[in-house]
Motif scaffolding. Structure first.
Motif, PDB file in Angstrom:
ATOM      1  N   ILE A 245       0.841  -1.201   0.000  1.00  0.00           N
ATOM      2  CA  ILE A 245       0.000   0.000   0.000  1.00  0.00           C
ATOM      3  C   ILE A 245       0.876   1.250   0.000  1.00  0.00           C
ATOM      4  N   HIS A 248       2.405   1.894  -3.468  1.00  0.00           N
ATOM      5  CA  HIS A 248       1.493   2.353  -4.523  1.00  0.00           C
ATOM      6  C   HIS A 248       1.167   3.821  -4.281  1.00  0.00           C
ATOM      7  N   THR A 249       2.022   4.686  -4.793  1.00  0.00           N
ATOM      8  CA  THR A 249       1.956   6.111  -4.478  1.00  0.00           C
ATOM      9  C   THR A 249       1.105   6.918  -5.461  1.00  0.00           C
ATOM     10  N   LEU A 254       4.169   2.829  -8.923  1.00  0.00           N
ATOM     11  CA  LEU A 254       4.394   1.775  -7.945  1.00  0.00           C
ATOM     12  C   LEU A 254       5.887   1.584  -7.723  1.00  0.00           C
ATOM     13  N   SER A 317      -9.371  -1.144   1.515  1.00  0.00           N
ATOM     14  CA  SER A 317      -8.209  -0.419   1.019  1.00  0.00           C
ATOM     15  C   SER A 317      -7.411  -1.287   0.038  1.00  0.00           C
ATOM     16  N   THR A 320      -9.236  -1.464  -3.342  1.00  0.00           N
ATOM     17  CA  THR A 320      -9.105  -0.207  -4.097  1.00  0.00           C
ATOM     18  C   THR A 320      -7.765  -0.148  -4.812  1.00  0.00           C
ATOM     19  N   HIS A 321      -6.692  -0.466  -4.083  1.00  0.00           N
ATOM     20  CA  HIS A 321      -5.354  -0.442  -4.681  1.00  0.00           C
ATOM     21  C   HIS A 321      -5.220  -1.497  -5.768  1.00  0.00           C
ATOM     22  N   SER A 322      -5.769  -2.682  -5.539  1.00  0.00           N
ATOM     23  CA  SER A 322      -5.630  -3.752  -6.528  1.00  0.00           C
ATOM     24  C   SER A 322      -6.336  -3.397  -7.830  1.00  0.00           C
ATOM     25  N   GLN A 324      -6.796  -0.363  -9.072  1.00  0.00           N
ATOM     26  CA  GLN A 324      -5.984   0.634  -9.758  1.00  0.00           C
ATOM     27  C   GLN A 324      -4.749   0.001 -10.392  1.00  0.00           C
ATOM     28  N   LEU A 325      -4.118  -0.900  -9.673  1.00  0.00           N
ATOM     29  CA  LEU A 325      -2.912  -1.548 -10.197  1.00  0.00           C
ATOM     30  C   LEU A 325      -3.242  -2.436 -11.397  1.00  0.00           C
TER      31      LEU A 325
END
Length: 457
Positions: A245, A248-249, A254, A317, A320-322, A324-325
């Motif tokens: 997390i 992943h800025t 990343l 959370s 959400t990150h997954s 986007q990635l």
């Protein structure tokens, strides 16, 4: 890679009772003293062979231009009176008997140099956890104590932790490390796991290890519970997930590595003692890495499934990150090891199509959104898996797609892979029946047989 260091840790545990902690302090023996320049040595008597060590040298005056012929100086200011030396792995094992460390330097004062050197043996450590600690009563019910194997496997990952260690740390010889890991804009990149006994954080194999550990938790949660390891396993996978997390800025940004592999391999020291100045490498829209982005998305999607009931906020959370990635990996194609040259010498990626399928399959498993499944099936390529590792996800894709669709085509793909791993299919086996694909991490390839509990009948 990260998993391949397990044997080293187990050997250390087995041999820890017999280890002798050799800590000695001896005076400097001058061999040359010409004006401000001097040369000398510290000679120790070894009661048993020594492989890893540190020498703490304290001088009566400040010293500069120090040099030695055996190891590496830890970073220090010129004219310091205390210097610390760690041995280089290229010199290997030092035998029983006299062991001398030659040093030289220039005095920052007019006095004749004198001092002491303290040898600290880092080869073994008698503080390691005793066998079977933390195992519940009745966990050992078979000829071989698989509950203890499970426990030690989790402890292995705890020993690799980077960053600020929690109060629950169970590895007494580990301490806080790499607390200054930062991105190029000062982003906090502390945490994660070190790799293969090194002090670098390579996110590609780290993310794959996280996905596999998380997958095992989803498949065999009851086994972890019966072995008394369920809470430890949740803690184990949470550690790298929290780090991802941080990495992943941005939606298309990343961080994928912290520390230089080349620089790290030149120095043998513990992470608690290493130079805090470590480069950080990232991928973005102009420097893509579909492989590592999708592997990280897969780890986070699996993490979502593992934590959605246990910690809903954390799980949300991760999801959400997954998402986007996954979009980043799908939109911007490329090999991460082309974007990060330092990674190419250690974990070069040779195909990212399998990660595009892998990431999509995990996203569908986590969300139920059929668009992800369509992506996975559209990109899937038919061939028997050579192995199953951080760089090849083909067998995992076959398993997941069969589980998610029940289509016979994927069942036949699995059978084709398994057939290629028999003697009739050309696989080499050891005299004790281990499928032998490659000398590097041979057990990870043989582990292909146990990747899932999914029935094929």
């Amino acid at each position: 890679m990260l998993l391949s260091a397990t044997l080293v840790v187990l050997l250390a545990i087995v041999g820890s009772e017999a280890a002798v902690n050799q800590t000695q302090t001896v005076p400097l023996q001058l061999s040359e003293n010409a004006g401000a320049d001097w040369e000398g040595q510290f000679c120790f008597q070894l009661a048993q062979p020594i492989l890893a060590f540190e020498v703490v040298i304290k001088f009566n005056v400040g010293i500069k231009n120090v040099k030695n012929w055996l190891g590496t100086w830890l970073e220090n200011e010129p004219c310091s009176q205390e210097w610390r030396l760690v041995n280089s792995d290229i010199h290997g094992l030092h035998s029983v008997g006299q062991f001398c460390v030659r040093v030289a330097g220039t005095m920052c004062d007019t006095a004749d140099p004198s001092g002491t050197g303290t040898l600290v043996d880092l080869t073994g450590d008698s503080q390691l956890l005793k066998p079977c600690e933390c195992l519940p009563a009745g966990a050992q019910q078979t000829k071989y104590n698989y509950a203890e194997v499970l426990q030690k496997s989790i402890l292995f990952y705890e020993a690799q932790r980077s960053g600020k260690l929690p109060a629950s740390n169970r590895i007494p010889w580990r301490g806080d490390s790499a607390l200054q890991d930062r991105g190029d804009k000062g982003e906090d990149l502390t945490g994660g796991w070190y790799d293969a006994g090194d002090n670098v954080k390579f996110n590609f194999p780290m993310a794959f290890s996280t996905t596999m550990l998380c997958w095992s938790l989803l498949e065999f949660k009851d086994a972890y519970e019966k072995a008394g390891q369920l809470d430890y396993m949740y803690d184990s996978i949470r550690w790298p997930l929290e780090y991802f997390i941080k990495c992943h800025t941005g939606p298309n940004e990343l961080y994928v590595q912290v520390g230089s592999g080349e620089l790290d391999h030149a120095v043998w020291t513990s992470p608690e003692r290493m130079n805090p100045k470590r480069p950080a490498y990232k991928i973005d829209a102009l420097h893509p890495g579909s492989d590592v982005a999708d592997e990280t998305a897969a780890a986070m999607a699996c993490g979502y499934l593992a934590f959605k009931d246990k910690d809903p906020a954390f799980a949300t959370s991760l999801l959400t990150h997954s998402k986007q990635l996954y979009t980043f990996a799908k939109t911007h194609h490329g090999f991460y090891s082309d974007s990060v040259a330092d990674a190419a010498n250690f974990y070069k990626s040779y195909n990212y199509t399998d990660e595009l399928v892998w990431g999509a399959a995990w996203m569908y498993k986590a969300t139920g959104d059929v668009s992800y499944l369509r992506d996975a099936e559209a990109r899937y390529q038919s061939w028997p898996a050579w192995g199953f590792s951080w760089d090849e996800k083909q067998f995992g894709n076959q398993i997941l797609l069969y589980e998610l669709t029940s289509k016979d085509v994927y069942k036949q793909e699995i059978i084709s892979t398994m057939t290629s791993w028999t003697k009739a299919g050309g696989m080499t086996y050891t005299p004790k029946c281990l499928a032998w694909r490659l000398e590097w991490g041979s057990l990870r390839y043989a582990g292909l047989y146990t990747v899932t509990s999914l029935p094929l009948e």
